[in-house]
Design an enzyme around this catalytic site. Structure first.
Site, PDB file in Angstrom:
ATOM      1  CG  HIS A  57      -1.978  -0.973   1.242  1.00  0.00           C
ATOM      2  ND1 HIS A  57      -3.185  -0.745   1.869  1.00  0.00           N
ATOM      3  CD2 HIS A  57      -2.065  -2.212   0.707  1.00  0.00           C
ATOM      4  CE1 HIS A  57      -3.968  -1.806   1.714  1.00  0.00           C
ATOM      5  NE2 HIS A  57      -3.296  -2.707   1.015  1.00  0.00           N
ATOM      6  CD  GLU A  59      -2.418   4.574   2.317  1.00  0.00           C
ATOM      7  OE1 GLU A  59      -2.004   3.803   1.413  1.00  0.00           O
ATOM      8  OE2 GLU A  59      -3.585   4.563   2.717  1.00  0.00           O
ATOM      9  CB  CYS A  87      -6.828   0.059   4.788  1.00  0.00           C
ATOM     10  SG  CYS A  87      -5.087  -0.451   4.904  1.00  0.00           S
ATOM     11  CB  CYS A  90      -2.369   2.462   5.600  1.00  0.00           C
ATOM     12  SG  CYS A  90      -1.886   1.355   4.248  1.00  0.00           S
TER      13      CYS A  90
END
Length: 157
Positions: A57, A59, A87, A90
């Site tokens: 991801h 982030e 999410c 993250c």
């Protein structure tokens, strides 16, 4: 480094550029940038499909890069701009890194953990909280995701 006006919108435009990079790689188009003292100090975009790693991801990658670059796990002077609401994974990484401020574009009703599905950014049971600003360039951020998933569904037909 290119000079950019110091506004949430200008930094989100930079995050959208990262999202576009992800989209060109057939990744979910989510991008993120980190800003410190009015300068971008890190960039990342989703690479989950490319790496076949659930940790890919934007982030999460950005927090890892920043910690390495700044030689500290405490990132308490960084603002992260991300095109879609982080999410739980993250958001948790940003809490652990002591990120003080997160700005995101569009909400994520299926996985958002900064106010939509969950809100770990202001959970009084945790030892850190974050200032969160949502909706910055929301139409552009939402369009990038909608266009991506519309094209993906079209390929499956």
């Amino acid at each position: 480094m290119r000079k950019t006006a110091n506004t949430d919108e200008s930094w989100m435009r930079e995050a959208l550029k990262e999202a576009q990079k992800a989209g060109r790689k057939a990744e979910v188009p989510i991008g993120a940038v980190a800003v410190k003292n009015g300068k971008i100090v890190g960039r990342a975009h989703n690479v989950r499909e490319q790496t076949q790693n659930p940790l890919g991801h934007a982030e999460l990658l950005l927090v890892g890069k920043l910690s390495k670059k700044l030689k500290s796990w405490r990132l308490d002077d960084i603002t992260i701009y991300v095109t879609c609401e982080p999410c739980l994974m993250c958001a948790g990484a940003m809490l652990q890194a002591r990120i003080p401020r997160v700005v995101y574009g569009c909400a994520d009703p299926k996985a958002g953990a900064m106010g939509t599905l969950y809100d770990v950014s202001h959970d009084p049971r945790l030892n850190h909280s974050m200032e969160v600003k949502s909706g910055v360039l929301e139409p552009d951020c939402r369009k990038a995701l909608n266009d991506f998933f519309r094209a993906l569904r079209g390929k499956k037909s």
